[in-house]
Scaffold this motif. Structure first.
Motif, PDB file in Angstrom:
ATOM      1  N   LEU A 258       0.821  -1.211   0.000  1.00  0.00           N
ATOM      2  CA  LEU A 258       0.000   0.000   0.000  1.00  0.00           C
ATOM      3  C   LEU A 258       0.856   1.262   0.000  1.00  0.00           C
ATOM      4  N   GLU A 261       2.327   5.784   3.491  1.00  0.00           N
ATOM      5  CA  GLU A 261       1.295   6.768   3.818  1.00  0.00           C
ATOM      6  C   GLU A 261      -0.087   6.130   3.837  1.00  0.00           C
ATOM      7  N   ARG A 262      -0.408   5.329   2.795  1.00  0.00           N
ATOM      8  CA  ARG A 262      -1.737   4.715   2.752  1.00  0.00           C
ATOM      9  C   ARG A 262      -1.867   3.634   3.824  1.00  0.00           C
ATOM     10  N   THR A 265      -2.764   5.304   6.957  1.00  0.00           N
ATOM     11  CA  THR A 265      -4.148   5.772   6.905  1.00  0.00           C
ATOM     12  C   THR A 265      -5.112   4.623   7.181  1.00  0.00           C
TER      13      THR A 265
END
Length: 447
Positions: A258, A261-262, A265
């Motif tokens: 991913l 950063e993702r 999240t």
């Protein structure tokens, strides 16, 4: 003339071929329909997968090489774009698979596979794993040793929690050598735990009738397995690590892809969703354990169905729109009740609805309306009560049942009901019933 006779014979042959083809097709279709619901006395291995063809193919190879017991492989392709579908097509004679058009995450992929599974037992398995000799043998032995065991997990080289063990190898070739020496049946290595990670988990198919599907409210992956394990423990069932079963785990490959950063999240969202849904889940497990489901030996007895943790006097429906009033653990069929009562129904899976017993006596429309709209100002069954300590309860037959969280209250569309406020000292004297949990979010319309 000869050409004409030849043409007639060719036409007759073509018609006979077509008729034979259609008969064969119809016979095959009938046999397929008959076999679809036939149970399989073995283990269904469910593998959700997304864009990890190399890992998936190696995982399947390891299953085919190292599994002695009867099994079937079910792969759910979460809309991969890396050639996974073509690979599964080539393997179609040796496994079953379902391709989803979009990535529904780990929970969505697992749920689709669970719906397809025919085995007496089921394994949920990550695609970034390699199973080793005796893996299923030892796990099945552990599961079958005690009917109160709800789920079993192996040990591995890479995971969070108690299932990780130290290993001496540095690469896969060395791993096989280690696993061959490690894989010896040894019940002394089995130990009860509060958590099994969903990278590999074995359970009886009947567990689904008690716990239901995974919650698809979790995004992509992580925490949905923790959520499911809490629900297993609420039922009075045990989680056990089979320490004599070893599986190599490459580790969170899909999540790592991913990007940082993702991933952060998704991880943050799932962590918040889990906390919002449960509050302190281990406290609720302990409360349920103290309240009941005890056999003559003092051990916890499993509950009968998910409805044991659902509220009373709520409107529910399946994803096809069929409505019921859920009252005292029984379902009463109805229609058009959303408009008549002015309330929203809660969508449950067909699996959960099947597990809720049908009411023996029919209920009239006015009686249903009265149940769904408890009288204000007093303590009647279905009423929401609180003493202002942050916990909300539902009154039921002289006892109160706590909602595990404000999210659970909202999920049952009960937030808008008037709350009867009781003094804390009075509420403490009222017997408490089993906690009320939120039903799982479902995105798949056929579950």
């Amino acid at each position: 003339m000869n050409r004409k006779k030849t043409g007639v014979r060719a036409k007759d042959a073509a018609l006979r071929y077509q008729a034979g083809f259609e008969r064969g097709y119809e016979q095959g279709l009938a046999q397929g329909r008959e076999a679809f619901g036939r149970p399989f006395h073995g283990t269904s291995i469910v593998i959700p997968s997304y864009n990890q063809l190399d890992y998936l193919s190696r995982c399947i190879d390891s299953i085919e090489t190292h599994t002695a017991e009867p099994y079937e492989i079910i792969v759910v392709d979460n809309g991969s774009t890396d050639g996974t579908e073509a690979y599964l097509n080539r393997k179609a004679g040796r496994l079953r698979y379902k391709r989803l058009e979009t990535n529904r995450g780990f929970a969505g992929g697992v749920n689709q596979g669970l719906m397809m599974a025919k085995g007496d037992t089921i394994v949920i398995l990550n695609n970034d794993t390699l199973v080793t000799g005796g893996w299923l043998t030892h796990m099945l032995r552990c599961l079958e040793s005690d009917p109160r065991i709800g789920a079993v997990g192996p040990v591995t080289n890479y995971i969070s929690g108690e299932q990780q063990i130290p290993v001496p190898y540095n690469d896969v070739e060395q791993m096989w050598e280690f696993a061959a020496a490690f894989s010896r049946p040894d019940a002394s290595k089995w130990r009860q735990t509060d958590r099994i990670v969903g990278f590999c988990v074995l359970f009886r198919k009947e567990l689904l009738e008690r716990v239901g599907y995974f919650d698809e409210g979790f995004r992509v992956g992580n925490y949905e397995d923790d959520d499911w394990m809490i629900r297993i423990r609420l039922c009075g069932l045990k989680l056990v690590i089979a320490g004599d079963a070893f599986i190599h785990h490459f580790g969170s490959v899909s999540m790592k892809n991913l990007g940082r950063e993702r991933f952060e999240t998704v991880q943050g969202y799932n962590e918040r969703y889990y906390a919002e849904k449960w509050g302190n889940p281990h406290a609720w497990v302990e409360e349920a354990r103290q309240l009941g489901y005890r056999g003559a030996d003092g051990e916890a007895e499993p509950c009968g169905s998910p409805a044991d943790f659902f509220p009373t006097q709520v409107l529910i429906r399946d994803q096809g729109g069929r409505q019921y009033v859920l009252c005292e653990g029984k379902k009463h069929p109805c229609s058009g009740m959303e408009e008549k009562a002015g309330i929203r129904s809660v969508v449950l899976s067909r699996l959960d609805l099947r597990s809720i017993p049908a009411a023996e006596a029919p209920m009239g429309e006015q009686e249903m309306l009265a149940l769904l709209r408890p009288a204000e100002g007093g303590l009647s069954d279905g009423q929401i009560v609180s003493c202002g300590d942050g916990t909300v309860y539902q009154w039921r037959q002289g006892s109160v049942r706590p909602f595990v969280s404000d999210y659970a209250l909202k999920r049952w569309n009960l937030k808008e009901r008037n709350i009867v406020h009781l003094p804390p000292e009075k509420l403490r004297l009222i017997p408490r019933g089993l906690p009320i949990i939120a039903p799982p979010v479902l995105e798949n319309p056929v579950l």
